[in-house]
Design an enzyme around this catalytic site. Structure first.
Site, PDB file in Angstrom:
ATOM      1  CB  CYS A 108      -0.986  -0.026   1.175  1.00 58.33           C
ATOM      2  SG  CYS A 108      -0.237   0.124   2.819  1.00 58.33           S
ATOM      3  CG  HIS A 114      -4.514   0.041   3.797  1.00 56.69           C
ATOM      4  ND1 HIS A 114      -3.846  -0.966   3.152  1.00 56.69           N
ATOM      5  CD2 HIS A 114      -5.372   0.567   2.884  1.00 56.69           C
ATOM      6  CE1 HIS A 114      -4.285  -1.059   1.897  1.00 56.69           C
ATOM      7  NE2 HIS A 114      -5.202  -0.126   1.715  1.00 56.69           N
ATOM      8  CG  HIS A 143      -6.681   0.379  -1.635  1.00 53.36           C
ATOM      9  ND1 HIS A 143      -6.868  -0.305  -0.453  1.00 53.36           N
ATOM     10  CD2 HIS A 143      -7.676  -0.056  -2.465  1.00 53.36           C
ATOM     11  CE1 HIS A 143      -7.921  -1.099  -0.560  1.00 53.36           C
ATOM     12  NE2 HIS A 143      -8.431  -0.957  -1.754  1.00 53.36           N
TER      13      HIS A 143
END
Length: 352
Positions: free
Chosen positions: A267, A315, A327
């Protein structure tokens, strides 16, 4: 009899049926990951399996970001160590040249009938000790004293460099051990998730893969998506637009923990690569990226903003407008478009 069958069912090396062994192993791995016990769980529903897998992936991502941070520090320590060693080597070469010059001077004086004590430095096995002797200081001539003072300074500089290099080497070894620990945590979590997923019926797993593929590709229009077309919100400036455009170009790329592109990403690796393409250097980890710009509220979001999730800031995605982001989710899904409300929102940062 039931009390005897249950332990045998959890044994991978026994003669139980493949399905039973798989379920027992997955249950044991999951129980260990979550509550520290070794008791196998009963068969889980697909929804329960998915919930546990999601939690394992989130825990793996926390470890991944710690791995990324440790690797960044290990790389920096390795670079500093290389610089120190290179500098020590250069100074050693310079020192050797100076000592050679003193040796030539000593040889000339020896031929003339005597060796000035100041020049015995070139022949000494312990030059630093010899330089500190009171006899040497008292008897050294002006020219020799200046030459030897330079050698003494160089010796001490080299020792300081070697000491600093020793500290950096210890730091590097510590970081490498930390990397190994985080890597073990990541692989353990991911292995447990894979074992859990193996419990799902094939048709359920297939439908998940198809949905992930459909979501990541957003139809057939990836090539046509430009900063001002296909209903896409406009980025506030050219650099943010470039980062968003890069993220769009990577839709469908696989998730690989620790990867920063160009063909695979985790990520924070994706957001770092996106802004690198726009000429902006971001830190490697989520918990550093959130401080890389100006914090903005959810209501202020604009395309190009970084959006962060979970209390551990584990994240990150790149906001593209209309409540959506691009993402890199986890190993079961490639780089994709997703709503920002699918995970617990933790904050946002505007880089430019």
């Amino acid at each position: 009899m039931a009390a005897h069958r249950k332990p045998r069912q959890r044994s991978v090396g026994g003669n139980t049926a493949r399905t039973a062994a798989t379920i027992a192993l997955a249950g044991a791995a999951t129980a260990t990951a979550f509550d520290g016990t070794g008791h196998a769980e009963p068969n889980l529903t697909p929804a329960q399996v998915k919930a546990k897998v999601d939690k394992l992936y989130q825990e793996a991502e926390v470890a991944t970001e710690k791995y990324n941070g440790a690797k960044e520090k290990a790389d920096a320590a390795e670079e500093r160590l290389k610089t120190l060693r290179d500098e020590a080597a250069r100074k050693t070469d310079k020192l050797n040249s100076a000592r050679d010059a003193l040796g030539s001077m000593a040889a000339a004086q020896y031929r003339e009938g005597g060796l000035d004590p100041s020049l015995q430095l070139a022949l000494s096995s312990d030059p630093d000790h010899y330089l500190d002797s009171a006899e040497f200081v008292d008897r050294a001539g002006t020219r020799q004293a200046a030459s030897v003072a330079s050698v003494r300074r160089q010796l001490r500089e080299i020792e300081q460099l070697r000491g600093a290099a020793h500290i950096e080497l210890a730091s590097l070894k510590s970081r490498q051990a930390e990397l190994k620990r985080h890597k073990k945590t990541i692989t353990t979590k991911l292995d447990a998730a894979r074992r859990l997923l193996s419990q799902l019926p094939p048709e359920v797993r297939a439908s998940d893969v198809q949905r992930a593929s459909r979501d990541s590709s957003t139809g057939d229009s990836r090539a046509a998506l430009t900063p001002t077309t296909a209903g896409r919100a406009s980025a506030p400036n050219s650099r943010a637009a470039e980062a968003v455009s890069y993220a769009y170009s990577k839709l469908g790329s696989p998730y690989v923990w620790g990867a920063t592109g160009p063909d695979a990403f985790d990520c924070s690796g994706l957001t770092q690569a996106a802004y690198r393409s726009a000429g902006i250097s971001l830190p490697r980890t989520t918990y550093a990226q959130i401080d890389a710009g100006r914090r903005v509220s959810r209501s202020e979001l604009q395309p190009g903003d970084l959006v962060f999730f979970y209390s551990a800031i584990s994240h990150v995605g790149l906001y593209i407008g209309n409540g959506q982001m691009i993402h890199a989710p986890n190993p079961t899904a490639p780089v994709r478009i997703a709503p920002i409300d699918e995970m617990p929102f933790a904050g946002a940062t505007r880089v430019v």
